[in-house]
Design a protein around this motif. Structure first.
Motif, PDB file in Angstrom:
ATOM      1  N   LEU A  68       0.818  -1.206   0.000  1.00  0.00           N
ATOM      2  CA  LEU A  68       0.000   0.000   0.000  1.00  0.00           C
ATOM      3  C   LEU A  68       0.857   1.262   0.000  1.00  0.00           C
ATOM      4  O   LEU A  68       0.515   2.265  -0.639  1.00  0.00           O
ATOM      5  CB  LEU A  68      -0.931   0.000   1.220  1.00  0.00           C
ATOM      6  CG  LEU A  68      -2.043  -1.060   1.222  1.00  0.00           C
ATOM      7  CD1 LEU A  68      -2.795  -1.034   2.552  1.00  0.00           C
ATOM      8  CD2 LEU A  68      -2.997  -0.835   0.054  1.00  0.00           C
ATOM      9  N   ASP A  69       1.991   1.215   0.717  1.00  0.00           N
ATOM     10  CA  ASP A  69       2.897   2.359   0.750  1.00  0.00           C
ATOM     11  C   ASP A  69       3.457   2.640  -0.640  1.00  0.00           C
ATOM     12  O   ASP A  69       3.542   3.808  -1.060  1.00  0.00           O
ATOM     13  CB  ASP A  69       4.027   2.097   1.743  1.00  0.00           C
ATOM     14  CG  ASP A  69       4.986   3.266   1.836  1.00  0.00           C
ATOM     15  OD1 ASP A  69       4.632   4.282   2.442  1.00  0.00           O
ATOM     16  OD2 ASP A  69       6.108   3.155   1.276  1.00  0.00           O
ATOM     17  N   ILE A  70       3.844   1.578  -1.363  1.00  0.00           N
ATOM     18  CA  ILE A  70       4.343   1.767  -2.728  1.00  0.00           C
ATOM     19  C   ILE A  70       3.256   2.368  -3.605  1.00  0.00           C
ATOM     20  O   ILE A  70       3.504   3.283  -4.406  1.00  0.00           O
ATOM     21  CB  ILE A  70       4.839   0.427  -3.311  1.00  0.00           C
ATOM     22  CG1 ILE A  70       6.153   0.017  -2.646  1.00  0.00           C
ATOM     23  CG2 ILE A  70       5.038   0.532  -4.825  1.00  0.00           C
ATOM     24  CD1 ILE A  70       6.705  -1.295  -3.127  1.00  0.00           C
ATOM     25  N   VAL A 122       0.634  10.283  -2.985  1.00  0.00           N
ATOM     26  CA  VAL A 122      -0.108  10.547  -1.754  1.00  0.00           C
ATOM     27  C   VAL A 122       0.829  10.420  -0.567  1.00  0.00           C
ATOM     28  O   VAL A 122       1.570   9.434  -0.459  1.00  0.00           O
ATOM     29  CB  VAL A 122      -1.280   9.552  -1.604  1.00  0.00           C
ATOM     30  CG1 VAL A 122      -1.993   9.759  -0.273  1.00  0.00           C
ATOM     31  CG2 VAL A 122      -2.248   9.706  -2.767  1.00  0.00           C
ATOM     32  N   GLU A 123       0.793  11.397   0.328  1.00  0.00           N
ATOM     33  CA  GLU A 123       1.665  11.378   1.516  1.00  0.00           C
ATOM     34  C   GLU A 123       0.827  11.694   2.751  1.00  0.00           C
ATOM     35  O   GLU A 123       0.162  12.730   2.816  1.00  0.00           O
ATOM     36  CB  GLU A 123       2.793  12.376   1.369  1.00  0.00           C
ATOM     37  CG  GLU A 123       3.809  12.313   2.508  1.00  0.00           C
ATOM     38  CD  GLU A 123       5.017  13.191   2.231  1.00  0.00           C
ATOM     39  OE1 GLU A 123       5.933  13.214   3.089  1.00  0.00           O
ATOM     40  OE2 GLU A 123       5.055  13.855   1.175  1.00  0.00           O
ATOM     41  N   ILE A 124       0.845  10.777   3.725  1.00  0.00           N
ATOM     42  CA  ILE A 124       0.071  10.934   4.959  1.00  0.00           C
ATOM     43  C   ILE A 124       1.045  11.063   6.125  1.00  0.00           C
ATOM     44  O   ILE A 124       1.843  10.153   6.378  1.00  0.00           O
ATOM     45  CB  ILE A 124      -0.854   9.728   5.182  1.00  0.00           C
ATOM     46  CG1 ILE A 124      -1.808   9.567   3.993  1.00  0.00           C
ATOM     47  CG2 ILE A 124      -1.634   9.888   6.482  1.00  0.00           C
ATOM     48  CD1 ILE A 124      -2.646   8.318   4.052  1.00  0.00           C
ATOM     49  N   GLY A 138       7.817  12.573  12.564  1.00  0.00           N
ATOM     50  CA  GLY A 138       8.308  12.986  11.256  1.00  0.00           C
ATOM     51  C   GLY A 138       8.187  11.929  10.173  1.00  0.00           C
ATOM     52  O   GLY A 138       8.618  12.155   9.031  1.00  0.00           O
ATOM     53  N   ARG A 139       7.634  10.790  10.495  1.00  0.00           N
ATOM     54  CA  ARG A 139       7.457   9.720   9.516  1.00  0.00           C
ATOM     55  C   ARG A 139       6.225   9.994   8.672  1.00  0.00           C
ATOM     56  O   ARG A 139       5.272  10.664   9.107  1.00  0.00           O
ATOM     57  CB  ARG A 139       7.306   8.368  10.211  1.00  0.00           C
ATOM     58  CG  ARG A 139       8.484   8.001  11.096  1.00  0.00           C
ATOM     59  CD  ARG A 139       9.640   7.516  10.270  1.00  0.00           C
ATOM     60  NE  ARG A 139      10.758   7.064  11.099  1.00  0.00           N
ATOM     61  CZ  ARG A 139      11.861   6.509  10.619  1.00  0.00           C
ATOM     62  NH1 ARG A 139      11.998   6.329   9.332  1.00  0.00           N
ATOM     63  NH2 ARG A 139      12.835   6.145  11.434  1.00  0.00           N
ATOM     64  N   THR A 140       6.219   9.461   7.456  1.00  0.00           N
ATOM     65  CA  THR A 140       5.062   9.608   6.583  1.00  0.00           C
ATOM     66  C   THR A 140       4.714   8.267   5.950  1.00  0.00           C
ATOM     67  O   THR A 140       5.572   7.386   5.826  1.00  0.00           O
ATOM     68  CB  THR A 140       5.334  10.614   5.462  1.00  0.00           C
ATOM     69  OG1 THR A 140       6.426  10.147   4.661  1.00  0.00           O
ATOM     70  CG2 THR A 140       5.650  11.987   6.021  1.00  0.00           C
ATOM     71  N   PHE A 141       3.467   8.121   5.581  1.00  0.00           N
ATOM     72  CA  PHE A 141       3.025   6.965   4.820  1.00  0.00           C
ATOM     73  C   PHE A 141       2.851   7.412   3.377  1.00  0.00           C
ATOM     74  O   PHE A 141       2.139   8.378   3.101  1.00  0.00           O
ATOM     75  CB  PHE A 141       1.702   6.429   5.368  1.00  0.00           C
ATOM     76  CG  PHE A 141       1.190   5.213   4.641  1.00  0.00           C
ATOM     77  CD1 PHE A 141       1.638   3.951   4.981  1.00  0.00           C
ATOM     78  CD2 PHE A 141       0.270   5.347   3.608  1.00  0.00           C
ATOM     79  CE1 PHE A 141       1.175   2.824   4.311  1.00  0.00           C
ATOM     80  CE2 PHE A 141      -0.198   4.234   2.935  1.00  0.00           C
ATOM     81  CZ  PHE A 141       0.258   2.975   3.281  1.00  0.00           C
ATOM     82  N   GLY A 142       3.498   6.732   2.458  1.00  0.00           N
ATOM     83  CA  GLY A 142       3.484   7.167   1.075  1.00  0.00           C
ATOM     84  C   GLY A 142       4.539   8.211   0.825  1.00  0.00           C
ATOM     85  O   GLY A 142       5.543   8.303   1.538  1.00  0.00           O
ATOM     86  N   LEU A 198      15.185  -0.741  -1.023  1.00  0.00           N
ATOM     87  CA  LEU A 198      15.813   0.583  -0.980  1.00  0.00           C
ATOM     88  C   LEU A 198      14.764   1.705  -0.937  1.00  0.00           C
ATOM     89  O   LEU A 198      15.100   2.848  -0.635  1.00  0.00           O
ATOM     90  CB  LEU A 198      16.719   0.771  -2.198  1.00  0.00           C
ATOM     91  CG  LEU A 198      17.969  -0.120  -2.239  1.00  0.00           C
ATOM     92  CD1 LEU A 198      18.690   0.033  -3.566  1.00  0.00           C
ATOM     93  CD2 LEU A 198      18.910   0.219  -1.093  1.00  0.00           C
ATOM     94  N   VAL A 199      13.521   1.385  -1.245  1.00  0.00           N
ATOM     95  CA  VAL A 199      12.450   2.376  -1.116  1.00  0.00           C
ATOM     96  C   VAL A 199      12.327   2.841   0.326  1.00  0.00           C
ATOM     97  O   VAL A 199      12.029   4.014   0.593  1.00  0.00           O
ATOM     98  CB  VAL A 199      11.105   1.774  -1.594  1.00  0.00           C
ATOM     99  CG1 VAL A 199       9.946   2.725  -1.281  1.00  0.00           C
ATOM    100  CG2 VAL A 199      11.165   1.478  -3.086  1.00  0.00           C
ATOM    101  N   TRP A 200      12.578   1.940   1.286  1.00  0.00           N
ATOM    102  CA  TRP A 200      12.343   2.262   2.701  1.00  0.00           C
ATOM    103  C   TRP A 200      13.617   2.351   3.531  1.00  0.00           C
ATOM    104  O   TRP A 200      13.626   3.013   4.555  1.00  0.00           O
ATOM    105  CB  TRP A 200      11.441   1.201   3.334  1.00  0.00           C
ATOM    106  CG  TRP A 200      10.136   1.062   2.623  1.00  0.00           C
ATOM    107  CD1 TRP A 200       9.056   1.911   2.698  1.00  0.00           C
ATOM    108  CD2 TRP A 200       9.770   0.045   1.688  1.00  0.00           C
ATOM    109  NE1 TRP A 200       8.045   1.462   1.888  1.00  0.00           N
ATOM    110  CE2 TRP A 200       8.449   0.323   1.258  1.00  0.00           C
ATOM    111  CE3 TRP A 200      10.419  -1.089   1.188  1.00  0.00           C
ATOM    112  CZ2 TRP A 200       7.780  -0.494   0.340  1.00  0.00           C
ATOM    113  CZ3 TRP A 200       9.757  -1.894   0.276  1.00  0.00           C
ATOM    114  CH2 TRP A 200       8.448  -1.591  -0.138  1.00  0.00           C
ATOM    115  N   ILE A 201      14.678   1.648   3.128  1.00  0.00           N
ATOM    116  CA  ILE A 201      15.895   1.617   3.937  1.00  0.00           C
ATOM    117  C   ILE A 201      17.104   1.967   3.082  1.00  0.00           C
ATOM    118  O   ILE A 201      17.032   1.945   1.851  1.00  0.00           O
ATOM    119  CB  ILE A 201      16.112   0.231   4.598  1.00  0.00           C
ATOM    120  CG1 ILE A 201      16.204  -0.848   3.521  1.00  0.00           C
ATOM    121  CG2 ILE A 201      15.003  -0.073   5.582  1.00  0.00           C
ATOM    122  CD1 ILE A 201      16.449  -2.236   4.072  1.00  0.00           C
ATOM    123  N   SER A 202      18.210   2.285   3.737  1.00  0.00           N
ATOM    124  CA  SER A 202      19.421   2.649   3.008  1.00  0.00           C
ATOM    125  C   SER A 202      20.126   1.399   2.484  1.00  0.00           C
ATOM    126  O   SER A 202      19.818   0.273   2.881  1.00  0.00           O
ATOM    127  CB  SER A 202      20.375   3.421   3.924  1.00  0.00           C
ATOM    128  OG  SER A 202      20.919   2.560   4.921  1.00  0.00           O
TER     129      SER A 202
END
Length: 375
Positions: free
Chosen positions: A30-32, A39-41, A46-50, A341-345
């Motif tokens: 869903l985040d992808i 869309v950014e929630i 400071g975290r966001t979804f999307g 890599l979308v979410w982590i380094s």
């Protein structure tokens, strides 16, 4: 009754982590989707979804995952065959990959750079200072014949090394069990690695030319070295499928994987099958190492050692002993490695790949393709 209750409790204790894994997976999907839709929630701290991610960016990560996964899968076929027929985990497989990389690129640079530098410098894969990779021109655009020759040399040289190691080390120990062979393979790996380091040097260096390697196809920028890797890997995997399913050798290999003693009684030449296993596994390992450097552009003496853990993970995830499992496991590990890599380094994406392997094996210990079978 006590044993039954214990088993039920064990199943219950595994169901909660499985449910959590499914929930996390759904949230990531869903985040992808939210990122692709822009869309950014806002969330806490400071975290966001999307967020924001283009289709081209996501497609690039998937493509990179497929390319990396094909390397893991191609190299994993030989490792899986060795386990299913010889019943031991071959830790020298990574250094066979390195062997193929150096010998193949020595031949490719010699052909493409003939007359630009001393033959010894080219054969030793630019061990000393000399012309740059772009000056030598070793690329699929500038020197396709050299690249093709490198593939063949990588396969042949690695096969020769593999068969020699079997004759000297593994064949005399074949009746001593898998543990003895495993320990011997660690010694072979160390010895082979430092022979490569002694001959070719320990310096990391560039080998492929970059001029003209990228092109645009249907509006998408494509790396032709990656495309070459994709095509060659698919052809080799298809060839292995046909060999196992349509030839007498493939039938004999599958019979030995199922029951070696029965295969021997029925007249199958087991020693020839073992030699064929080493030849095929060594050739695929050598080509995998060569193609990995083609895609990566640089080479060093321990590249196979760094890849080995990922290859083992792919083979175990797919079902150790199954070549189809090795391919599928390689693709899964490669895709998770890159898409994460979308979410982590990049420092943690390897951990994400291994975490997926652990989660799958907790609920399917036999792997995706269910255990020891060559096909």
């Amino acid at each position: 009754m006590g044993a039954t209750k214990l088993l039920d409790r064990g199943r219950g204790s595994r169901s909660l982590p499985l449910l959590l894994a499914w929930l996390v997976g759904i949230l990531l999907v869903l985040d992808i989707g939210a990122r692709l839709a822009g869309v950014e929630i806002p969330l806490a701290a400071g975290r966001t979804f999307g967020g924001s991610m283009s289709v081209a960016q996501f497609g690039g990560l998937v493509w990179n995952g497929v390319i990396v996964g094909l390397i893991f899968g191609l190299a994993g076929i030989g490792l899986s065959m060795t386990y299913s027929i010889l019943n031991f985990a071959n830790f020298s497989h990574g250094d066979l990959i390195t062997t193929g990389a150096f010998t193949g690129w020595g031949a490719a640079l010699l052909v493409s750079g003939w007359g630009l530098a001393e033959a010894g410098t080219l054969l030793l894969v630019r061990a000393a200072s000399g012309p740059s990779p772009n000056e030598i021109g070793a690329s699929i655009i500038q020197a396709p014949l050299a690249i093709a020759i490198g593939v063949v040399v990588a396969a042949v040289a690695t096969v020769l090394v593999t068969v020699a190691i079997d004759r000297v080390v593994y064949r005399p120990m074949r009746d001593r069990g898998g543990i003895a062979l495993l320990i011997a393979s660690i010694g072979v790996a160390l010895g082979l690695r430092y022979v490569v380091q002694f001959v070719f040097g320990s310096r990391s260096r560039g080998v492929t030319a970059t001029d003209g390697v990228r092109t645009t196809i249907a509006g998408v920028s494509v790396n032709l070295h990656e495309l070459t890797l994709f095509v060659v890997a698919l052809v080799l995997m298809g060839g292995m499928h046909l060999l196992l399913q349509r030839t007498k050798l493939g039938t004999a290999m599958r019979a030995m994987a199922d029951n070696k003693d029965l295969a021997l009684v029925t007249g199958i030449p087991t020693e020839r099958v073992v030699t064929a296993t080493w030849i095929l596994g060594g050739a695929l390992a050598g080509v995998a190492g060569y193609l990995y450097v083609l895609e990566r552009g640089t080479i060093e003496f321990n590249i196979g050692w760094f890849l080995l853990l990922f290859i083992f993970a792919a083979v175990i995830l797919g079902g150790i002993g199954s070549i189809y499992g090795a391919i599928a496991g390689g693709l899964v590990i490669g895709l998770v490695h890159e898409v994460s890599l979308v979410w982590i380094s990049g420092d943690f994406n390897a951990a994400a790949a291994f975490l997926i392997m652990v989660i799958v094996l907790l609920y399917r210990p036999e792997g995706l393709f269910s255990g020891v079978t060559t096909a």
